[in-house]
Design an enzyme around this catalytic site. Structure first.
Site, PDB file in Angstrom:
ATOM      1  N   TYR A  59       0.820  -1.222   0.000  1.00 53.91           N
ATOM      2  CA  TYR A  59       0.000   0.000   0.000  1.00 53.91           C
ATOM      3  C   TYR A  59       0.850   1.267   0.000  1.00 53.91           C
ATOM      4  O   TYR A  59       0.407   2.302  -0.503  1.00 53.91           O
ATOM      5  CB  TYR A  59      -1.020  -0.025   1.145  1.00 53.91           C
ATOM      6  N   ARG A  62       1.248   1.691  -3.627  1.00 54.20           N
ATOM      7  CA  ARG A  62      -0.023   2.144  -4.233  1.00 54.20           C
ATOM      8  C   ARG A  62      -0.265   3.622  -3.946  1.00 54.20           C
ATOM      9  O   ARG A  62      -0.729   4.369  -4.800  1.00 54.20           O
ATOM     10  CB  ARG A  62      -1.188   1.328  -3.693  1.00 54.20           C
ATOM     11  N   HIS A 112     -14.716   1.598  -0.788  1.00 57.22           N
ATOM     12  CA  HIS A 112     -13.632   0.684  -0.404  1.00 57.22           C
ATOM     13  C   HIS A 112     -12.458   1.410   0.262  1.00 57.22           C
ATOM     14  O   HIS A 112     -11.368   0.855   0.349  1.00 57.22           O
ATOM     15  CB  HIS A 112     -13.130  -0.105  -1.618  1.00 57.22           C
ATOM     16  N   CYS A 120      -6.227   4.394  12.555  1.00 54.44           N
ATOM     17  CA  CYS A 120      -5.518   3.916  13.749  1.00 54.44           C
ATOM     18  C   CYS A 120      -6.350   2.848  14.444  1.00 54.44           C
ATOM     19  O   CYS A 120      -7.480   3.104  14.857  1.00 54.44           O
ATOM     20  CB  CYS A 120      -5.238   5.069  14.705  1.00 54.44           C
ATOM     21  N   THR A 179     -15.907  -1.351 -14.254  1.00 54.12           N
ATOM     22  CA  THR A 179     -15.798  -2.325 -13.166  1.00 54.12           C
ATOM     23  C   THR A 179     -16.216  -3.694 -13.682  1.00 54.12           C
ATOM     24  O   THR A 179     -17.128  -3.808 -14.498  1.00 54.12           O
ATOM     25  CB  THR A 179     -16.606  -1.888 -11.924  1.00 54.12           C
ATOM     26  N   ASN A 204     -17.840   0.155 -20.434  1.00 54.96           N
ATOM     27  CA  ASN A 204     -16.700  -0.690 -20.096  1.00 54.96           C
ATOM     28  C   ASN A 204     -15.902  -0.980 -21.365  1.00 54.96           C
ATOM     29  O   ASN A 204     -16.442  -0.928 -22.472  1.00 54.96           O
ATOM     30  CB  ASN A 204     -17.189  -2.003 -19.463  1.00 54.96           C
ATOM     31  N   GLU A 206     -14.699  -3.859 -22.168  1.00 49.57           N
ATOM     32  CA  GLU A 206     -15.214  -5.122 -22.709  1.00 49.57           C
ATOM     33  C   GLU A 206     -16.403  -5.553 -21.869  1.00 49.57           C
ATOM     34  O   GLU A 206     -16.650  -4.988 -20.813  1.00 49.57           O
ATOM     35  CB  GLU A 206     -14.121  -6.193 -22.708  1.00 49.57           C
TER      36      GLU A 206
HETATM   37  C1  BJW Z   1     -11.818  -0.285 -18.594  1.00 53.23           C
HETATM   38  C2  BJW Z   1     -10.647   0.287 -19.047  1.00 53.23           C
HETATM   39  C3  BJW Z   1     -10.786   1.504 -19.713  1.00 53.23           C
HETATM   40  C4  BJW Z   1     -10.100  -1.541 -18.095  1.00 53.23           C
HETATM   41  N1  BJW Z   1     -11.987   2.049 -19.858  1.00 53.23           N
HETATM   42  N2  BJW Z   1     -13.009   0.264 -18.770  1.00 53.23           N
HETATM   43  C5  BJW Z   1     -19.167 -15.317  -2.611  1.00 53.23           C
HETATM   44  C6  BJW Z   1     -20.223 -14.753  -3.317  1.00 53.23           C
HETATM   45  C7  BJW Z   1     -20.540 -13.416  -3.166  1.00 53.23           C
HETATM   46  C8  BJW Z   1     -19.804 -12.597  -2.324  1.00 53.23           C
HETATM   47  C9  BJW Z   1     -18.758 -13.163  -1.638  1.00 53.23           C
HETATM   48  C10 BJW Z   1     -18.450 -14.489  -1.760  1.00 53.23           C
HETATM   49  N3  BJW Z   1     -17.379 -14.753  -0.977  1.00 53.23           N
HETATM   50  C11 BJW Z   1     -17.004 -13.605  -0.375  1.00 53.23           C
HETATM   51  C12 BJW Z   1     -17.833 -12.622  -0.771  1.00 53.23           C
HETATM   52  C13 BJW Z   1     -17.787 -11.222  -0.378  1.00 53.23           C
HETATM   53  C14 BJW Z   1     -16.606 -10.513  -1.005  1.00 53.23           C
HETATM   54  C15 BJW Z   1     -16.604 -10.761  -2.503  1.00 53.23           C
HETATM   55  O1  BJW Z   1     -17.291 -10.123  -3.260  1.00 53.23           O
HETATM   56  N4  BJW Z   1     -15.766 -11.667  -2.972  1.00 53.23           N
HETATM   57  C16 BJW Z   1     -15.725 -11.983  -4.413  1.00 53.23           C
HETATM   58  C17 BJW Z   1     -14.298 -12.193  -4.820  1.00 53.23           C
HETATM   59  C18 BJW Z   1     -16.660 -13.128  -4.687  1.00 53.23           C
HETATM   60  N5  BJW Z   1     -16.783  -9.109  -0.725  1.00 53.23           N
HETATM   61  C19 BJW Z   1     -16.385  -8.563   0.419  1.00 53.23           C
HETATM   62  O2  BJW Z   1     -15.783  -9.199   1.256  1.00 53.23           O
HETATM   63  C20 BJW Z   1     -16.749  -7.123   0.659  1.00 53.23           C
HETATM   64  N6  BJW Z   1     -17.353  -6.967   1.905  1.00 53.23           N
HETATM   65  C21 BJW Z   1     -18.539  -7.519   2.183  1.00 53.23           C
HETATM   66  O3  BJW Z   1     -19.139  -8.226   1.416  1.00 53.23           O
HETATM   67  O4  BJW Z   1     -19.003  -7.163   3.413  1.00 53.23           O
HETATM   68  C22 BJW Z   1     -20.143  -7.830   3.909  1.00 53.23           C
HETATM   69  C23 BJW Z   1     -19.647  -8.835   4.893  1.00 53.23           C
HETATM   70  C24 BJW Z   1     -18.800  -8.428   5.893  1.00 53.23           C
HETATM   71  C25 BJW Z   1     -18.373  -9.342   6.811  1.00 53.23           C
HETATM   72  C26 BJW Z   1     -18.737 -10.673   6.696  1.00 53.23           C
HETATM   73  C27 BJW Z   1     -19.564 -11.057   5.654  1.00 53.23           C
HETATM   74  C28 BJW Z   1     -20.018 -10.136   4.749  1.00 53.23           C
HETATM   75  C29 BJW Z   1     -15.513  -6.249   0.678  1.00 53.23           C
HETATM   76  C30 BJW Z   1     -14.874  -6.130  -0.646  1.00 53.23           C
HETATM   77  C31 BJW Z   1     -13.596  -5.298  -0.571  1.00 53.23           C
HETATM   78  C32 BJW Z   1     -12.923  -5.174  -1.910  1.00 53.23           C
HETATM   79  N7  BJW Z   1     -11.642  -4.629  -1.750  1.00 53.23           N
HETATM   80  C33 BJW Z   1     -10.799  -4.441  -2.931  1.00 53.23           C
HETATM   81  C34 BJW Z   1      -9.352  -4.095  -2.480  1.00 53.23           C
HETATM   82  C35 BJW Z   1      -9.268  -2.814  -1.710  1.00 53.23           C
HETATM   83  C36 BJW Z   1      -8.882  -1.641  -2.522  1.00 53.23           C
HETATM   84  C37 BJW Z   1      -7.465  -1.663  -3.040  1.00 53.23           C
HETATM   85  O5  BJW Z   1      -6.566  -2.334  -2.507  1.00 53.23           O
HETATM   86  O6  BJW Z   1      -7.255  -0.979  -4.044  1.00 53.23           O
HETATM   87  O7  BJW Z   1     -11.326  -3.435  -3.780  1.00 53.23           O
HETATM   88  S1  BJW Z   1     -10.729  -5.864  -3.988  1.00 53.23           S
HETATM   89  C38 BJW Z   1     -10.584  -4.976  -5.488  1.00 53.23           C
HETATM   90  O8  BJW Z   1     -11.716  -5.321  -6.341  1.00 53.23           O
HETATM   91  C39 BJW Z   1     -10.759  -3.501  -5.108  1.00 53.23           C
HETATM   92  C40 BJW Z   1     -11.739  -3.036  -6.151  1.00 53.23           C
HETATM   93  O9  BJW Z   1     -12.417  -1.884  -5.706  1.00 53.23           O
HETATM   94  C41 BJW Z   1     -12.624  -4.213  -6.381  1.00 53.23           C
HETATM   95  C42 BJW Z   1     -13.386  -4.189  -7.669  1.00 53.23           C
HETATM   96  O10 BJW Z   1     -12.530  -4.260  -8.759  1.00 53.23           O
HETATM   97  P1  BJW Z   1     -12.872  -3.449 -10.092  1.00 53.23           P
HETATM   98  O11 BJW Z   1     -12.833  -2.006  -9.836  1.00 53.23           O
HETATM   99  O12 BJW Z   1     -14.102  -3.989 -10.706  1.00 53.23           O
HETATM  100  O13 BJW Z   1     -11.572  -3.783 -10.989  1.00 53.23           O
HETATM  101  P2  BJW Z   1     -11.321  -4.996 -12.009  1.00 53.23           P
HETATM  102  O14 BJW Z   1      -9.864  -5.022 -12.305  1.00 53.23           O
HETATM  103  O15 BJW Z   1     -11.939  -6.237 -11.557  1.00 53.23           O
HETATM  104  O16 BJW Z   1     -12.093  -4.567 -13.343  1.00 53.23           O
HETATM  105  C43 BJW Z   1     -11.673  -3.486 -14.132  1.00 53.23           C
HETATM  106  C44 BJW Z   1     -12.691  -3.291 -15.259  1.00 53.23           C
HETATM  107  O17 BJW Z   1     -12.327  -2.129 -15.974  1.00 53.23           O
HETATM  108  C45 BJW Z   1     -12.733  -4.460 -16.255  1.00 53.23           C
HETATM  109  O18 BJW Z   1     -14.090  -4.798 -16.470  1.00 53.23           O
HETATM  110  C46 BJW Z   1     -12.111  -3.861 -17.518  1.00 53.23           C
HETATM  111  O19 BJW Z   1     -12.737  -4.345 -18.708  1.00 53.23           O
HETATM  112  C47 BJW Z   1     -12.411  -2.403 -17.356  1.00 53.23           C
HETATM  113  N8  BJW Z   1     -11.456  -1.512 -18.011  1.00 53.23           N
HETATM  114  N9  BJW Z   1      -9.587  -0.562 -18.733  1.00 53.23           N
HETATM  115  C48 BJW Z   1     -13.072   1.362 -19.391  1.00 53.23           C
HETATM  116  N10 BJW Z   1      -9.682   2.136 -20.200  1.00 53.23           N
END
Ligand code: BJW
Length: 235
Positions: A59, A62, A112, A120, A179, A204, A206
């Site tokens: 981080y 980052r 997020h 802290c 996303t 998006n 794609e």
């Molecule tokens: C372009 C482009 C261009 C490229 N123009 N487009 C099973 C089923 C359902 C849910 C779960 C499950 N098991 C666990 C869960 C819950 C879990 C989850 O969803 N897991 C999945 C993996 C299944 N979620 C959580 O845990 C969340 N909390 C929660 O649910 O709380 C409730 C709860 C609490 C306690 C107990 C139980 C429940 C928290 C999620 C936290 C996510 N954190 C992250 C990292 C932190 C930030 C960081 O370090 O930067 O957040 S993970 C990472 O993914 C980050 C992002 O915000 C997030 C989403 O990613 P994003 O933005 O979609 O990026 P990409 O790379 O995936 O996609 C990019 C897109 O851009 C692509 O589509 C490209 O095509 C496009 N693109 N260039 C336009 N130029």
């Protein structure tokens, strides 16, 4: 987009794709961040307990990347929409960068967390932060060496969910930009918006996991699609 006349309340969800053209890597691309660092090593509370140095180093880098990046035309277009749109508007970003704000947008919510903020674990205070954490600096409020990134990791509750759901329930239009629809609860917003009778639009590079949920998907780079769409909305 067809009829814009009846649209008053807009919710926009942004993801890593909107910042890709600012040089910030996305998560799930070929060269995505998790290639270098498996997600469970860096983006979970367990990973942080197991190897805090790896996570702080990750981080710290980052944070530096975010500081060095500049908003692109997609961020600028949303800032213009924020300035000129009289109805309700909420930009819900999954991104931890501050490029929406630096482009001038104000109605932004970081579900997020934020790269340039620290939390802290001793006194629960949050502070703006541009430097590093690997060297173990003390909390400016309580002095404890207990600062962690102010980031929502897997298994943690995203910020301000009540406010997000309330905005979606009132939305006439829900737009998802750059996303992949892989991470919940954000991936489920489109279904909630559709259930609330909002129109749904995806911009998006794609097709994504969630594309079939949207009324309309437009494919292309955010720097082109977002300014075009904002001009349509404001016309
Ligand atoms: C372009 C482009 C261009 C490229 N123009 N487009 C099973 C089923 C359902 C849910 C779960 C499950 N098991 C666990 C869960 C819950 C879990 C989850 O969803 N897991 C999945 C993996 C299944 N979620 C959580 O845990 C969340 N909390 C929660 O649910 O709380 C409730 C709860 C609490 C306690 C107990 C139980 C429940 C928290 C999620 C936290 C996510 N954190 C992250 C990292 C932190 C930030 C960081 O370090 O930067 O957040 S993970 C990472 O993914 C980050 C992002 O915000 C997030 C989403 O990613 P994003 O933005 O979609 O990026 P990409 O790379 O995936 O996609 C990019 C897109 O851009 C692509 O589509 C490209 O095509 C496009 N693109 N260039 C336009 N130029």
């Amino acid at each position: 987009m067809g009829e814009m006349n009846n649209i008053r309340n807009i919710v926009i969800l942004t993801g890593a794709g909107i910042s890709a053209e600012s040089g910030l890597r996305t998560f799930r691309a070929e060269d995505g961040l998790w290639e270098d660092h498996p997600v469970e090593e860096v983006a979970t509370p367990e990973g942080f307990r197991r190897d805090p140095e790896l996570v702080q180093r990750f981080y710290d880098e980052r944070r530096r990347n975010v500081r060095d990046a500049q908003p692109n035309p997609a961020h600028a277009a949303l800032a213009k929409l924020d300035r000129e749109w009289d109805g309700e508007l909420l930009i819900v970003t999954q991104n931890i960068d501050d490029l929406h704000e630096r482009a001038g947008a104000q109605r932004v919510l970081h579900m997020h967390g934020e790269a340039l903020s620290v939390w802290c674990r001793a006194c629960d205070a949050r502070h703006p932060w541009e430097g590093t954490l690997l060297d173990g600096p003390p909390c400016p409020a309580c002095g404890a060496v207990a600062l962690r990134p102010d980031i929502v990791w897997f298994g943690e509750m995203p910020y301000e969910m009540d406010r997000i759901f309330a905005a979606i329930a009132r939305a006439d239009l829900f737009v998802s930009i750059g996303t992949s629809g892989a991470v919940y609860p954000a991936a489920g917003f489109v279904q909630q918006a559709a259930a609330a009778q909002a129109r749904t639009l995806e911009l998006n590079l794609e097709r994504s996991n969630g594309s079939h949920w949207f009324d309309e998907t437009r494919l292309g780079p955010a720097s082109v699609l977002v300014p075009e769409w904002v001009d349509e909305v404001l016309a």
